[in-house]
Design a protein around this motif. Structure first.
Motif, PDB file in Angstrom:
ATOM      1  N   GLU A  18       0.840  -1.193   0.000  1.00  0.00           N
ATOM      2  CA  GLU A  18       0.000   0.000   0.000  1.00  0.00           C
ATOM      3  C   GLU A  18       0.873   1.239   0.000  1.00  0.00           C
ATOM      4  OE1 GLU A  18      -2.921   0.042   3.114  1.00  0.00           O
ATOM      5  OE2 GLU A  18      -3.049  -2.143   3.110  1.00  0.00           O
ATOM      6  N   PRO A  19       0.348   2.364  -0.521  1.00  0.00           N
ATOM      7  CA  PRO A  19       1.107   3.612  -0.441  1.00  0.00           C
ATOM      8  C   PRO A  19       1.412   3.945   1.016  1.00  0.00           C
ATOM      9  CG  PRO A  19      -0.741   3.854  -1.936  1.00  0.00           C
ATOM     10  CD  PRO A  19      -0.912   2.526  -1.244  1.00  0.00           C
ATOM     11  N   GLY A  20       2.618   4.399   1.270  1.00  0.00           N
ATOM     12  CA  GLY A  20       3.026   4.767   2.617  1.00  0.00           C
ATOM     13  C   GLY A  20       3.842   3.709   3.330  1.00  0.00           C
ATOM     14  N   LEU A  21       3.907   2.482   2.794  1.00  0.00           N
ATOM     15  CA  LEU A  21       4.728   1.426   3.390  1.00  0.00           C
ATOM     16  C   LEU A  21       6.086   1.428   2.708  1.00  0.00           C
ATOM     17  CD1 LEU A  21       2.136  -1.488   3.601  1.00  0.00           C
ATOM     18  CD2 LEU A  21       2.762   0.183   5.370  1.00  0.00           C
ATOM     19  N   LEU A  22       7.146   1.376   3.509  1.00  0.00           N
ATOM     20  CA  LEU A  22       8.497   1.418   2.968  1.00  0.00           C
ATOM     21  C   LEU A  22       9.374   0.345   3.565  1.00  0.00           C
ATOM     22  CD1 LEU A  22       7.827   4.774   3.649  1.00  0.00           C
ATOM     23  CD2 LEU A  22       9.737   4.784   2.097  1.00  0.00           C
ATOM     24  N   VAL A  23      10.320  -0.122   2.769  1.00  0.00           N
ATOM     25  CA  VAL A  23      11.412  -0.954   3.231  1.00  0.00           C
ATOM     26  C   VAL A  23      12.653  -0.086   3.086  1.00  0.00           C
ATOM     27  CG1 VAL A  23      12.767  -3.037   2.826  1.00  0.00           C
ATOM     28  CG2 VAL A  23      10.287  -3.066   2.444  1.00  0.00           C
ATOM     29  N   PRO A  60      32.617  -2.784   2.630  1.00  0.00           N
ATOM     30  CA  PRO A  60      32.837  -1.800   3.690  1.00  0.00           C
ATOM     31  C   PRO A  60      31.562  -1.541   4.492  1.00  0.00           C
ATOM     32  CG  PRO A  60      32.589  -0.692   1.586  1.00  0.00           C
ATOM     33  CD  PRO A  60      32.589  -2.182   1.307  1.00  0.00           C
ATOM     34  N   GLY A  61      31.713  -1.152   5.737  1.00  0.00           N
ATOM     35  CA  GLY A  61      30.595  -0.723   6.566  1.00  0.00           C
ATOM     36  C   GLY A  61      29.671  -1.826   7.024  1.00  0.00           C
ATOM     37  N   VAL A  62      28.502  -1.398   7.498  1.00  0.00           N
ATOM     38  CA  VAL A  62      27.477  -2.304   8.014  1.00  0.00           C
ATOM     39  C   VAL A  62      26.160  -2.011   7.323  1.00  0.00           C
ATOM     40  CG1 VAL A  62      28.601  -2.486  10.277  1.00  0.00           C
ATOM     41  CG2 VAL A  62      26.825  -0.757   9.915  1.00  0.00           C
ATOM     42  N   ARG A  63      25.208  -2.930   7.485  1.00  0.00           N
ATOM     43  CA  ARG A  63      23.893  -2.773   6.863  1.00  0.00           C
ATOM     44  C   ARG A  63      22.798  -3.159   7.861  1.00  0.00           C
ATOM     45  NH1 ARG A  63      25.170  -1.778   1.790  1.00  0.00           N
ATOM     46  NH2 ARG A  63      27.022  -2.697   0.905  1.00  0.00           N
ATOM     47  N   LEU A  64      21.622  -2.588   7.638  1.00  0.00           N
ATOM     48  CA  LEU A  64      20.426  -3.021   8.357  1.00  0.00           C
ATOM     49  C   LEU A  64      19.219  -2.725   7.497  1.00  0.00           C
ATOM     50  CD1 LEU A  64      18.598  -0.538   9.661  1.00  0.00           C
ATOM     51  CD2 LEU A  64      20.419  -0.468  11.305  1.00  0.00           C
ATOM     52  N   ARG A  65      18.116  -3.387   7.819  1.00  0.00           N
ATOM     53  CA  ARG A  65      16.850  -3.169   7.114  1.00  0.00           C
ATOM     54  C   ARG A  65      15.781  -2.907   8.164  1.00  0.00           C
ATOM     55  NH1 ARG A  65      14.748  -7.310   2.697  1.00  0.00           N
ATOM     56  NH2 ARG A  65      16.062  -5.986   1.416  1.00  0.00           N
TER      57      ARG A  65
END
Length: 92
Positions: A18-23, A60-65
């Motif tokens: 739906e509009p407004g949901l983001l990953v 390089p670096g780190v990640r998250l979701r």
């Protein structure tokens, strides 16, 4: 594996149905920076947060979701930033 993190699962349709949901996939120099950014998002909108960052070997670096719902502002600063219901913004 260039351009895609090895640890990140594919984005499922339900996460952006739906509009407004983001990953939001975050890449940062260190865990403190990535988690601080996530905290800023969580202070404004309904957010499913990550508890830790990950590091990809050789990258390089780190990640998250994390997952955000812009339709649900939660701070006093954010109410005007919430999105209208999908039906209100739909073309006629």
């Amino acid at each position: 594996m260039t351009g895609r993190s090895a640890y990140m699962d594919p984005i499922h349709e339900a996460h952006v149905s739906e509009p407004g949901l983001l990953v939001v996939d975050v890449a940062a120099a260190d865990a403190a920076t990535a988690l601080a950014f996530q905290q800023l998002l969580a202070e404004r909108w309904a957010t499913a947060t990550a508890e830790r960052t990950t590091r990809d070997a050789g990258e390089p670096g780190v990640r998250l979701r994390c997952y955000l719902d812009l339709r649900q502002p939660i701070s006093p600063v954010a109410p005007a930033e919430g999105l209208p219901p999908a039906s209100a913004g739909a073309p006629r």
